[in-house]
Design an enzyme around this catalytic site. Sequence first.
Site, PDB file in Angstrom:
ATOM      1  N   SER A 154       0.894  -1.211  -0.162  1.00 46.29           N
ATOM      2  CA  SER A 154       0.048  -0.024  -0.212  1.00 46.29           C
ATOM      3  C   SER A 154       0.966   1.285   0.070  1.00 46.29           C
ATOM      4  O   SER A 154       0.362   2.400  -0.463  1.00 46.29           O
ATOM      5  CB  SER A 154      -1.070   0.025   1.269  1.00 46.29           C
ATOM      6  OG  SER A 154      -0.159  -0.354   2.522  1.00 46.29           O
ATOM      7  N   HIS A 173      -5.212  -3.424  -3.025  1.00 51.25           N
ATOM      8  CA  HIS A 173      -4.857  -2.207  -4.047  1.00 51.25           C
ATOM      9  C   HIS A 173      -4.716  -3.178  -5.302  1.00 51.25           C
ATOM     10  O   HIS A 173      -4.364  -2.370  -6.223  1.00 51.25           O
ATOM     11  CB  HIS A 173      -3.432  -1.821  -3.755  1.00 51.25           C
ATOM     12  CG  HIS A 173      -3.755  -0.912  -2.513  1.00 51.25           C
ATOM     13  ND1 HIS A 173      -4.384   0.413  -2.253  1.00 51.25           N
ATOM     14  CD2 HIS A 173      -3.400  -1.259  -1.242  1.00 51.25           C
ATOM     15  CE1 HIS A 173      -4.147   0.679  -1.117  1.00 51.25           C
ATOM     16  NE2 HIS A 173      -3.638  -0.118  -0.344  1.00 51.25           N
ATOM     17  N   LYS A 218     -11.437   0.439  -2.239  1.00 49.51           N
ATOM     18  CA  LYS A 218     -10.417   0.977  -3.030  1.00 49.51           C
ATOM     19  C   LYS A 218     -10.987   1.280  -4.458  1.00 49.51           C
ATOM     20  O   LYS A 218     -11.900   2.179  -4.691  1.00 49.51           O
ATOM     21  CB  LYS A 218      -9.028   0.551  -2.766  1.00 49.51           C
ATOM     22  CG  LYS A 218      -8.360   1.138  -1.365  1.00 49.51           C
ATOM     23  CD  LYS A 218      -7.833   0.237  -0.565  1.00 49.51           C
ATOM     24  CE  LYS A 218      -7.594   0.953   0.658  1.00 49.51           C
ATOM     25  NZ  LYS A 218      -7.022  -0.187   1.877  1.00 49.51           N
TER      26      LYS A 218
HETATM   27  C1  LIG Z   1      -6.980  -0.049   3.254  1.00 51.07           C
HETATM   28  C2  LIG Z   1      -6.423  -1.394   3.395  1.00 51.07           C
HETATM   29  C3  LIG Z   1      -6.912  -2.346   4.286  1.00 51.07           C
HETATM   30  C4  LIG Z   1      -7.953  -1.993   5.142  1.00 51.07           C
HETATM   31  O1  LIG Z   1      -9.051  -1.889   4.301  1.00 51.07           O
HETATM   32  P1  LIG Z   1     -10.401  -1.017   5.007  1.00 51.07           P
HETATM   33  O2  LIG Z   1     -11.402  -1.326   4.251  1.00 51.07           O
HETATM   34  O3  LIG Z   1      -9.886   0.488   4.809  1.00 51.07           O
HETATM   35  O4  LIG Z   1     -10.355  -1.211   6.298  1.00 51.07           O
HETATM   36  C5  LIG Z   1      -6.249  -3.632   4.534  1.00 51.07           C
HETATM   37  N1  LIG Z   1      -5.235  -3.924   3.571  1.00 51.07           N
HETATM   38  C6  LIG Z   1      -4.821  -3.136   2.805  1.00 51.07           C
HETATM   39  C7  LIG Z   1      -3.485  -3.677   2.148  1.00 51.07           C
HETATM   40  C8  LIG Z   1      -5.218  -2.088   2.531  1.00 51.07           C
HETATM   41  O5  LIG Z   1      -4.598  -1.121   1.960  1.00 51.07           O
END
Ligand SMILES: *Cc1c(COP(=O)(O)O)cnc(C)c1O
Length: 389
Positions: A180, A208, A240
């Site tokens: 991320s 992602h 995302k």
């Molecule tokens: C954003 C993210 C999460 C958490 O997801 P949310 O729905 O925002 O709680 C978990 N793992 C990764 C790699 C992320 O980028």
Amino acid sequence: MKEAFPQRLRAVLEERRAAGLYRQCLTLESAQGPVVRLAGRDYLNFCSNDYLGLAAHPKVIASLRDAATRWGVGSGASHLVCGHSAAHRELEEALAAFTGRPRALLFSSGYAANTGILQALLRPGDTVLQDRLNHASLLDGGLHSGARLRRFAHNDCADLARKLDAAAGPTLVAVDGVFSMDGDTAPLAELSATCASRDAWLMVDDAHGFGVHGEAGAGSVQAAGLGEAEVPVLMATLGKALGTSGAFVAGSELLIEALIQSTRNYIYTTAMPPALAAASLTALRLLHEESWRREQLAEHIARFRRGARQCDLPLLDSDSAIQPLLVGDAGRAVRLSERLRERGLLISAIRPPTVPAGTSRLRITLSAAHTPQQVATLLAALAECWPDA
Ligand SMILES: *Cc1c(COP(=O)(O)O)cnc(C)c1O
């Protein structure tokens, strides 16, 4: 003794201020998109995870609105009481089909999914091996699981193999599909072969990669030519590229049924609003209907990397929508972010503890919703601000 708490809280604030790591929310006055409004001024947005521009897509919005009319707003209860609706079931079935697995299970957030899954799968006496740069939710899940948590060097299969050889008990390896804060991809084929040769299970968090990489956006695991046999636990988020909110895990009938029985983060929490599930299903369909979004994003990524190389900007090895520029010093990263803000660009400076000390960076994210001109504006502003910040 009750003074201990306010004292502790003040110490936290003072420490963060002294280290230049104090953080505050921005308050948007507009919908998420390539341009956002903040304190009455419009900014070009290069820090959102809305990689395909679906967060404010008219069809996703209409779907949320229509579904709220049919299903109401709140789900009213947890999934296992009476909060699970046909809208949830339909989304779970679509996610399972899309990821090529028998079943999928929804969670209200990716953080809840990762911490819940790891705590449900692991027991004391097990080992969980994690890439050093894994998302905090995977690391936290491992820490709280009771299993031995070991980290291996980033994307380093030889280090993983050594740690697997030294591991005791049933062993789970967990990695981000796309990292991320770095944007690079895990070497999933090699990781899965290493796990297979040592009888370990592999879990991939594709927050992602899902929606962006792979055929029609099926994700990093599909892009690596792997399936459920190689990656038995596949988790991804809906907040995302899909532009909505929530998360899911996909896998075998056995995995999903057992998670339903034993995952505390699934059992003891209100189900996501059904309308959100319906909107997510619409976003999932848009991955197919508007495949030009992934193509546009790929063009922006190539355009940005070409331009950044021409200006000698310190690109990282990333072919994803996350294109960080390594700064190093936290103070300089903040200064750069502020200079860019003055020029009307919103780019966040990512500092410790989110990234290791000395690796502060500008985390630039690109979206299919950007125009080529907006990417050009970004490059021009970086070329101008970078040398003297
Ligand atoms: C954003 C993210 C999460 C958490 O997801 P949310 O729905 O925002 O709680 C978990 N793992 C990764 C790699 C992320 O980028």
